[in-house]
Design an enzyme around this catalytic site. Structure first.
Site, short mmCIF file in Angstrom:
data_model
loop_
_atom_site.label_atom_id
_atom_site.label_comp_id
_atom_site.label_asym_id
_atom_site.label_seq_id
_atom_site.Cartn_x
_atom_site.Cartn_y
_atom_site.Cartn_z
N GLY A 8 64.64 -41.66 -22.18
CA GLY A 8 64.82 -40.37 -22.87
C GLY A 8 64.54 -39.20 -21.94
O GLY A 8 64.02 -38.15 -22.34
N ASP A 34 68.55 -42.13 -19.24
CA ASP A 34 68.92 -41.61 -20.56
C ASP A 34 70.26 -42.22 -20.96
O ASP A 34 70.95 -42.82 -20.14
CB ASP A 34 69.00 -40.07 -20.55
CG ASP A 34 68.73 -39.47 -21.93
OD1 ASP A 34 67.71 -38.78 -22.11
OD2 ASP A 34 69.54 -39.75 -22.85
N ASP A 53 70.74 -47.20 -22.46
CA ASP A 53 70.59 -47.17 -23.92
C ASP A 53 69.40 -48.07 -24.22
O ASP A 53 69.44 -49.27 -23.92
CB ASP A 53 71.87 -47.70 -24.58
CG ASP A 53 71.74 -47.75 -26.11
OD1 ASP A 53 72.78 -47.84 -26.78
OD2 ASP A 53 70.59 -47.72 -26.61
N TYR A 142 60.89 -40.97 -39.83
CA TYR A 142 60.28 -40.64 -38.53
C TYR A 142 58.80 -41.03 -38.53
O TYR A 142 58.32 -41.71 -37.63
CB TYR A 142 60.42 -39.14 -38.28
CG TYR A 142 59.83 -38.63 -36.99
CD1 TYR A 142 58.70 -37.82 -37.00
CD2 TYR A 142 60.41 -38.94 -35.77
CE1 TYR A 142 58.17 -37.33 -35.81
CE2 TYR A 142 59.89 -38.45 -34.58
CZ TYR A 142 58.77 -37.64 -34.62
OH TYR A 142 58.24 -37.15 -33.44
C1 VAH Z 1 59.74 -32.97 -34.82
N1 VAH Z 1 59.22 -31.85 -32.72
O1 VAH Z 1 59.71 -31.86 -35.34
C2 VAH Z 1 59.08 -33.12 -33.44
C3 VAH Z 1 57.62 -33.45 -33.58
C4 VAH Z 1 55.44 -32.90 -34.69
C5 VAH Z 1 56.90 -32.57 -34.57
O2 VAH Z 1 57.40 -34.78 -33.86
O3 VAH Z 1 60.24 -33.94 -35.34
#
Ligand code: VAH
Length: 318
Positions: A8, A34, A53, A142
């Site tokens: 990355g 990347d 990748d 996430y």
């Molecule tokens: C996001 N910039 O906004 C990242 C980060 C704490 C935020 O993980 O997803």
């Protein structure tokens, strides 16, 4: 660290970390990778670059062996807002890529860094001065990948002895690359818009506190942690680190000290607002300070001065 493989490498952190590490360890000792090559990009042109990748485990192992990597800095991941829009792809990249990178680190006995995030906390986490060890029930894909990543890195250390290390980054603010797909990106976009248009419509509502950090402090934290005495690392992965906590009207007021007619307005994005609302207002980073001497240099005022100076040069705006 002598031969460092970065995944990355053209992202928000990677594009600056590659250059920072090359200035410390030598251009040829930091291998940038990347999923796509950007000709002319300084991280591509100033030292070794390979297209990778992170879902391709075989290719990752080939590159690591080719360059005799002894350290892997694994940054390739989808950020919070994009991950919420594409949760299956996010799991595939954030967890599949991480698993591949950990396996290469295990096979080649590499030290390993990957970042977690304040996104690893959720609405049931104490939101003020969030402890290092606390409830982690994030409700975003996430956040799920970040908590899972923390646990997977702990497992690889305990089960296989891989020297895994990591931090929970706050929102990172930088001027080199435009961030993509994050929730804290408003705090980067605002500087561009302030210089270009003297106004900004924030997608995060007034009063929404989030932890933030200027990129130079983030780069220093990664190198300091990776060079730290491993015998002192109790928490090892996912150290809480932060430099400041602010809400949109506070960064607007700081910008106004430099651009007198700057105005902020609000056009809240419900998806990113919901993500931001599930994250802490402020986190406690005592463990990082005690175990490896974490410190930060920039606060909101000094970051704003530097961001506006650097961006006005980059955008050629006086
Ligand atoms: C996001 N910039 O906004 C990242 C980060 C704490 C935020 O993980 O997803």
């Amino acid at each position: 660290m002598k031969k460092i493989l970065v995944t990355g490498a053209l992202g928000q952190i990677g594009s600056e970390l590659v250059m920072h590490m090359r200035s410390i360890y030598g251009n040829d000792n930091v291998i940038a990778t990347d999923i796509r090559r950007i000709d002319g990009n300084v991280a591509v042109e100033s030292g070794p670059f390979e297209i990778l990748d992170v879902k391709d485990a075989k290719r990752m192992a080939e590159i690591a062996k080719q360059y005799n990597a002894d350290t892997i800095i694994h940054l390739a991941a989808l950020l919070s807002a994009v991950a919420e829009a594409k949760p299956v792809l996010a799991w595939d990249i954030n967890m599949g890529g991480l698993f591949n990178a950990l396996e290469v680190a295990r096979e080649l006995n590499c030290a390993f860094f990957t970042p977690s995030s304040i996104g690893a906390f959720g609405p049931s986490t104490p939101s003020v001065n969030t402890p290092q060890d606390t409830i982690q029930r994030p409700q975003t894909m996430y956040g799920v990948t970040k908590v899972s990543g923390e646990l997977l890195c702990d497992y690889y250390f305990k089960k296989f002895g891989v020297d895994t290390r990591g931090v929970r980054f706050p929102g990172l603010i930088s001027y080199e690359t435009l961030p993509g797909g994050g929730t804290t990106d408003y705090a980067v976009d605002i500087y561009y818009e302030a210089l270009k248009n003297h106004k900004y419509s924030s997608f995060i509502k007034q009063g929404t506190y989030m932890d933030m950090m200027y990129m130079p402090d983030a780069l220093n934290a990664i190198v300091t942690l990776m060079e730290a005495d491993p015998s002192k690392l109790v928490h090892r992965n996912a150290f809480n680190i932060t430099a400041m906590s602010f809400e949109p009207s506070q960064i607007a007021a700081e910008i106004k000290k430099h651009i007198k007619d700057f105005e902020i307005s609000y056009n809240v994005d419900p998806v990113r607002q919901a993500i931001a609302d599930s994250w802490p207002d402020s986190i406690d980073c005592t463990a990082a300070r005690q175990e490896w001497g974490f410190s930060s240099k920039y606060d909101l005022a000094s970051m704003t001065t530097d961001m506006l100076n650097k961006l006005s040069g980059k955008l050629n705006i006086k």
